[in-house]
Design an enzyme around this catalytic site. Structure first.
Site, short mmCIF file in Angstrom:
data_model
loop_
_atom_site.label_atom_id
_atom_site.label_comp_id
_atom_site.label_asym_id
_atom_site.label_seq_id
_atom_site.Cartn_x
_atom_site.Cartn_y
_atom_site.Cartn_z
N ASP A 48 19.05 14.76 3.98
CA ASP A 48 19.11 16.22 3.80
C ASP A 48 19.58 16.95 5.06
O ASP A 48 20.01 18.10 4.98
CB ASP A 48 17.73 16.77 3.40
CG ASP A 48 17.22 16.17 2.10
OD1 ASP A 48 18.01 15.51 1.41
OD2 ASP A 48 16.05 16.38 1.78
N GLY B 208 12.38 9.32 0.99
CA GLY B 208 13.63 8.97 0.31
C GLY B 208 14.52 8.06 1.15
O GLY B 208 14.50 8.13 2.38
N ARG C 182 6.32 7.43 -0.99
CA ARG C 182 6.04 8.82 -0.61
C ARG C 182 4.55 9.11 -0.43
O ARG C 182 4.16 10.27 -0.44
CB ARG C 182 6.64 9.76 -1.66
CG ARG C 182 8.16 9.82 -1.66
CD ARG C 182 8.68 11.05 -2.34
NE ARG C 182 10.13 11.10 -2.41
CZ ARG C 182 10.91 11.55 -1.42
NH1 ARG C 182 10.38 11.96 -0.30
NH2 ARG C 182 12.23 11.55 -1.56
N ASP D 76 8.09 15.84 7.20
CA ASP D 76 6.69 15.68 6.79
C ASP D 76 6.10 14.40 7.38
O ASP D 76 4.99 14.39 7.92
CB ASP D 76 6.58 15.57 5.26
CG ASP D 76 6.50 16.94 4.62
OD1 ASP D 76 6.34 17.93 5.37
OD2 ASP D 76 6.62 17.02 3.38
N LYS E 168 14.66 10.53 10.06
CA LYS E 168 15.43 10.12 8.89
C LYS E 168 15.50 11.21 7.86
O LYS E 168 14.52 11.92 7.66
CB LYS E 168 14.74 8.89 8.28
CG LYS E 168 15.23 8.48 6.93
CD LYS E 168 14.12 8.39 5.87
CE LYS E 168 13.61 9.71 5.39
NZ LYS E 168 12.81 9.64 4.15
N THR E 169 16.56 11.40 7.19
CA THR E 169 16.72 12.07 5.90
C THR E 169 18.19 12.46 5.70
O THR E 169 18.82 13.00 6.61
CB THR E 169 15.84 13.33 5.68
OG1 THR E 169 16.19 13.88 4.40
CG2 THR E 169 15.98 14.41 6.73
P1 FBP Z 1 13.50 12.67 2.10
O1 FBP Z 1 13.28 14.11 2.44
O2 FBP Z 1 12.26 11.92 1.91
O3 FBP Z 1 14.43 12.01 3.07
O4 FBP Z 1 14.25 12.61 0.68
C1 FBP Z 1 15.45 13.24 0.46
C2 FBP Z 1 15.86 13.31 -0.98
O5 FBP Z 1 16.95 12.43 -1.20
C3 FBP Z 1 16.22 14.73 -1.39
O6 FBP Z 1 17.56 15.04 -1.10
C4 FBP Z 1 15.91 14.72 -2.87
O7 FBP Z 1 15.59 16.01 -3.32
C5 FBP Z 1 14.73 13.81 -2.95
O8 FBP Z 1 14.82 12.92 -1.87
C6 FBP Z 1 14.65 13.02 -4.23
O9 FBP Z 1 13.46 12.29 -4.24
P2 FBP Z 1 13.15 11.02 -5.12
O10 FBP Z 1 13.79 9.85 -4.46
O11 FBP Z 1 11.67 10.92 -5.05
O12 FBP Z 1 13.71 11.24 -6.48
#
Ligand code: FBP
Length: 555
Positions: free
Chosen positions: A205, A81, A145, A176, A202-203
């Site tokens: 979250d 993400g 992803r 991951d 990165k994230t």
């Molecule tokens: P990452 O863990 O890859 O950094 O993604 C975080 C996130 O933004 C989460 O908060 C959310 O649940 C998810 O990605 C949403 O994913 P997508 O962009 O595939 O809709």
């Protein structure tokens, strides 16, 4: 392309590096610390990573660069993400690489790990890079992803590297992706490919965090963006005094994003998934907790309020997890087709009633019909319920509505209850990175090149002491194996980086816990406003409240 004035101004911004990286690559030396051990399951992790386990922590210092001069061809991947600051990791990496030698080359693999597997790349050059400095998004090379995790994929990756003479890969990703970076690093070493692998944390979250990684990049900007919006909503509801706003915020399972937004905005309610799990709360108990706030505020004439709901909340409610597991079982294999063939919701409901246990049916029955249907109709390719799609902001708004009706009938509540719902997620993931994220990310990228030039493999770029001014930040690297433990994933024991959930004995939660009863009844809203890029450091370079509290700073 037409540029906004802020975009133009941000191109000119010079990100702040940690003091020890400021004299240029020729003046950066390395200091090795102690050998490391994995956080748990040492024997198993050591056996799985014989070539990359137990390496030493490293720090950079000012001093003569003693790395072996060579032409570096490096590949970079953005994985998962979007998170604000990703562009600056690439820019920092590029600048250090070119400062070391103009002949060095940076390959940007497109759309995430699949770009490496498909040999789809661009060679990054000055003009191209300059158009992305200090900007949000991952569009510089795109993200994806695809998981880079099988030996077959690793063999393809090694072939692609060999073809171009690439001797290092930088993977910018979450827990991951960095787990996979660690396994790839081991593969590259075990097969004598001469390719180094370096990760960057990165994230948005905030769940890639441990004793070495103080925060993942993007968390700062995303939470500030959501907090601005939540503060604006608080002002709106404090002005009109007519709505309860239920606001879901992204963050996957962990509640770090919700907690930080609560610390920034002091809403009436913020649910914390990890607490719900620890107290084994039911949906009805959670709704009652919110209803108590609605009732007490109404008694003071305040028929309005704000409740923050973390994205992953329902996963933490034990009875809900049980319900989800039963639904997945109920629709496994052929049974999905049988269910889908039923003519209407009434027939489907009867099928559900016959298949669920009494306890799970009792939980199912209290859900609003929209959520009930969502559980059965929107499913992932494996047929499983997509928990992240559940509109928990609507679920709790409606459940609280039912509670208020009951309380009114019982004569304990006199008030009006009208709701609005919001979901903040994508709004924050590509915002212009705050100064903190611009500086941190640039430093992570610059530092990643230093790790490469000194020959390290299987390391995470590490920049720490982050609640201090950037001059005092500490740059270095940590073997990824140090962060690994064995966890059960999809029925198998796997080496993974431990995901950091909100700690209920940590300083951020303790601060929230000490204040929330007052916030639930009184109107204590705070209005953080928009991220500021230019102005006094205490306004523009301020870290998150979470980070400040974790590092024992005044807030
Ligand atoms: P990452 O863990 O890859 O950094 O993604 C975080 C996130 O933004 C989460 O908060 C959310 O649940 C998810 O990605 C949403 O994913 P997508 O962009 O595939 O809709």
């Amino acid at each position: 392309m037409k540029l906004s004035p802020l975009q133009k101004a941000r191109y000119e911004y010079t990100p702040k590096l940690p003091g020890m990286l400021r004299n240029g690559v020729a003046e950066i030396c390395v200091k090795e610390g102690e050998p490391t051990q994995s956080v748990a399951d040492q024997e198993q992790i050591k056996a799985l990573f014989p070539n990359t386990y137990g390496k030493r922590e490293i720090k950079f210092e000012r001093g003569k660069n003693t790395s072996v001069p060579k032409i570096h061809k490096v590949g970079v991947i953005l994985s998962g993400g979007q998170a604000p600051g990703g562009h600056n990791v690439v820019c920092g990496l590029y600048d250090a690489l070119k400062a070391a030698n103009k002949e060095n080359v940076l390959y940007g693999f497109k759309q995430g790990p699949s770009g490496l597997l498909e040999d789809d790349y661009i060679i990054l050059e000055d003009d191209y890079i300059d158009a992305y400095r200090n900007t949000g998004g991952f569009d510089i090379i795109g993200s994806g992803r695809t998981k880079l995790e099988t030996p077959e994929q690793f063999a393809v990756a090694a072939e692609v590297c060999k073809k171009h003479g690439i001797t290092a890969i930088v993977i910018i990703g979450g827990d991951d992706s960095n787990t996979n970076a660690c396994t790839l690093a081991e593969y590259m070493a075990a097969n004598n490919t001469g390719v180094q692998v370096i990760g960057c944390p990165k994230t948005i979250d905030g769940d890639l965090k441990n004793e070495d990684i103080e925060v993942s990049f993007g968390f700062d900007t995303a939470t500030k963006t959501y907090s601005e919006l939540i503060g604006n909503i608080e002002r709106d509801c404090n002005s009109s005094k007519k709505y309860w706003h239920f606001i879901k915020v992204m963050g996957r399972s962990a509640s770090h994003v919700a907690l930080e937004c609560a610390l920034e905005t002091q809403p009436n309610i913020c649910l914390i998934g990890e607490e719900v799990a620890a107290k084994k709360m039911s949906l009805s108990e959670i709704a009652d907790q919110i209803a108590d706030s609605v009732e007490k505020r109404a008694a003071n004439g305040n028929n309005f309020g704000v409740a923050i709901i973390p994205e992953g909340i329902v996963e933490f409610v034990p009875e809900f997890s049980k319900l989800i597991a039963e639904i997945n079982e109920l629709l496994a294999g052929e049974k999905t087709a049988e269910f889908n063939a039923l003519p209407d919701w009434k027939a489907k409901y009867a099928f559900i009633e016959a298949g669920l246990t009494k306890e799970s049916m009792a939980v199912f029955e209290i859900l609003p019909q929209g959520i009930q249907q969502q559980l059965f109709l929107e499913r992932d390719p494996h047929g499983n319920v997509q928990v992240s799609l559940i509109e928990s902001e609507k679920l709790f708004a409606e459940m609280v509505g039912e509670k208020m009706k009951a309380r009114k009938a019982a004569g304990t509540y006199v008030g009006k209850y009208a709701t609005q719902h919001h979901f903040f997620g994508y709004e924050g993931r590509c915002a212009f990175p705050s100064n903190f994220d611009s500086d941190y990310c640039y430093s992570l990228g610059y530092n990643a090149f230093m790790l490469i030039s000194y020959g390290y493999n299987g390391y995470l770029s590490k920049v720490s002491n982050l609640s201090a001014p950037a001059e005092e930040w500490v740059a270095g690297g940590m073997p990824i194996t140090k962060m690994m433990n064995i966890e059960r994933r999809n029925g198998k024991d796997k080496p993974v980086i431990r995901k950091a959930l909100t700690e209920l004995d940590g300083a951020p939660f303790k601060y929230f816990e000490a204040n929330r009863d007052k916030w639930a009844v009184e109107t204590c809203f705070t209005f953080p406003g928009a991220i500021q890029y230019y102005g006094p450091a205490e306004v523009c370079d301020r870290p998150t409240i979470t980070l400040a509290l974790e590092q024992g700073k005044e807030i």
